[in-house]
Design an enzyme around this catalytic site. Structure first.
Site, mmCIF file in Angstrom:
data_model
loop_
_atom_site.group_PDB
_atom_site.id
_atom_site.type_symbol
_atom_site.label_atom_id
_atom_site.label_comp_id
_atom_site.label_asym_id
_atom_site.label_seq_id
_atom_site.Cartn_x
_atom_site.Cartn_y
_atom_site.Cartn_z
ATOM 1 N N ARG A 61 0.921 -1.152 -0.163
ATOM 2 C CA ARG A 61 0.181 -0.024 0.114
ATOM 3 C C ARG A 61 0.857 1.119 -0.133
ATOM 4 O O ARG A 61 0.473 2.274 -0.745
ATOM 5 C CB ARG A 61 -0.945 -0.073 1.136
ATOM 6 C CG ARG A 61 -1.952 0.972 1.388
ATOM 7 C CD ARG A 61 -2.985 0.877 2.266
ATOM 8 N NE ARG A 61 -3.952 2.067 2.285
ATOM 9 C CZ ARG A 61 -4.155 2.487 3.328
ATOM 10 N NH1 ARG A 61 -3.486 2.058 4.688
ATOM 11 N NH2 ARG A 61 -4.908 3.749 3.588
ATOM 12 N N HIS A 65 0.508 4.163 -2.636
ATOM 13 C CA HIS A 65 0.111 5.520 -2.406
ATOM 14 C C HIS A 65 1.365 6.655 -2.814
ATOM 15 O O HIS A 65 1.054 7.679 -3.050
ATOM 16 C CB HIS A 65 0.076 5.688 -0.850
ATOM 17 C CG HIS A 65 -1.247 5.285 -0.529
ATOM 18 N ND1 HIS A 65 -2.233 6.237 0.237
ATOM 19 C CD2 HIS A 65 -2.068 4.129 -0.693
ATOM 20 C CE1 HIS A 65 -3.372 5.474 0.428
ATOM 21 N NE2 HIS A 65 -3.170 4.291 0.048
ATOM 22 N N ASN A 90 -3.455 9.187 3.744
ATOM 23 C CA ASN A 90 -2.159 8.749 4.338
ATOM 24 C C ASN A 90 -1.908 8.209 5.601
ATOM 25 O O ASN A 90 -0.757 7.647 6.265
ATOM 26 C CB ASN A 90 -1.156 9.290 3.762
ATOM 27 C CG ASN A 90 -1.185 9.374 2.025
ATOM 28 O OD1 ASN A 90 -1.393 8.305 1.724
ATOM 29 N ND2 ASN A 90 -0.342 10.494 1.431
ATOM 30 N N HIS A 187 -6.043 -6.206 -2.374
ATOM 31 C CA HIS A 187 -6.865 -6.211 -1.153
ATOM 32 C C HIS A 187 -6.980 -7.738 -0.857
ATOM 33 O O HIS A 187 -7.518 -7.942 0.466
ATOM 34 C CB HIS A 187 -8.242 -5.740 -1.318
ATOM 35 C CG HIS A 187 -8.169 -3.973 -1.167
ATOM 36 N ND1 HIS A 187 -8.899 -3.304 -1.667
ATOM 37 C CD2 HIS A 187 -6.905 -3.119 -1.220
ATOM 38 C CE1 HIS A 187 -8.770 -1.832 -1.588
ATOM 39 N NE2 HIS A 187 -7.459 -2.069 -1.204
#
Length: 324
Positions: A61, A65, A90, A187
């Protein structure tokens, strides 16, 4: 551009396109300047993973990001009151200590050579591999950015996004519907807090009903895990049946109305994204499971090339949380 590679599966010949590295990156970039770079990142990720397997989803992740804001340039790692790291989307990011650990070892081995952006890209790949997912060659040569602003993080995908909003955010980074569904498949590992989806269980409509796209079994299970009047910090696996294993099970959950985040479940409501979910969730396990593995490698290579800085652009940070 793509190169076609011939692969034999069950005595059948299949032509599979292999994505070519983009943005001036190349595999083995450090082969002469820091030959142990990739092995050092790998061993560092493996050591942290052994202590806490959930760090794998955190690192994946973190890379995602990073790439969506200012490109894949390690800008997410910079600390500061107005830095990216403090943007609302974040605030739950984790895994920074793994990157710092790897960086400290690499600075001792090859000072000023390996970028924080590359460490992050390699750590994301290693995290997937350690979680029983695919392995792939990561093109390297990224340089670290000098700009990190929370105000630029508004284009990050949100769990509240419709498919059209997700589509436009991904398209702005050169990623298509196939990439969107494939990358959201990350996910399959990881978890979220109840507060980010509890509204689907108790207050989805003005009359206080639940989200009708949730299956009854998922609704009952999630309501048990996320009581109505709790503080919402309870954690729920994004892939309810195989949280620690990188596999296609996430897509079966979406197909069956068991998606945790609203943005995930919405993929079933759009004809184009539904077709891609169907392919990954198919019953011919071997080939279709392999297909998600293969497509994920391709989409990750594409995503990790977004707006990269190479050559003389940017810098090689000495400490990942500080601009030199």
């Amino acid at each position: 551009m793509e190169i076609n590679v011939l692969i034999v599966i069950s005595l059948s010949l299949v032509l599979i396109p292999v994505a070519k590295p983009q943005g001036g990156l190349k595999t083995g970039f450090y082969s002469s300047t820091c030959p142990k770079a990739e092995a050092t990142v790998r061993s560092t990720v493996a050591a942290h993973f052994k202590n806490d397997p959930t760090v794998a989803a955190g690192l994946l992740r973190l890379h995602f990001h990073d790439c969506f804001v200012e490109g894949c340039d390690g800008s997410i790692l910079i600390k500061g009151t107005s830095a990216e790291i403090n943007a609302l989307p974040n605030l739950g990011l984790r895994g920074f200590e793994v990157i710092d650990d790897a960086k400290a070892q690499l600075e001792a081995l090859c000072p000023g050579v390996v970028s924080c952006a590359d460490i992050l890209a390699l750590a994301a790949r290693d995290s997937v591999d350690l979680s029983d997912g695919p392995n792939w060659a990561v093109p390297t040569g990224r340089r670290d950015g000098r700009v990190s602003l929370a105000s630029k993080a508004s284009n990050l995908p949100s769990p509240l996004d419709s498919v059209d909003t997700q589509r436009s955010k991904f398209a702005a980074k050169g990623l298509d519907d196939q990439d969107l569904v494939t990358l959201v498949g990350a996910h399959t590992i990881g978890q979220t807090d109840c507060r980010f989806f509890r509204y689907r269980l108790y207050n989805f409509t003005t009359t206080g009903n639940s989200d009708p796209s949730l299956s009854q079994s998922a609704l009952t299970q999630f309501q048990t895990m996320c009581p109505k009047n709790s503080d919402g910090t309870e954690q729920v696996a994004l892939d309810k049946d195989s949280q620690m294993k990188f596999d296609e099970n996430y897509f079966k959950n979406v197909r069956d109305g068991n998606g945790v985040l609203e943005s995930d479940q919405r993929l079933w409501g759009d004809p184009t994204t539904r077709d891609i979910v169907k392919k990954y969730a198919g019953t011919i396990r071997g080939l279709l499971g392999f297909r998600f593995d293969y497509e994920f490698k391709k989409s990750m290579t594409k995503m990790s090339s977004i707006e990269v800085k190479t050559g003389t652009q940017g810098e090689i940070r000495k400490i990942c949380s500080k601009i030199n």
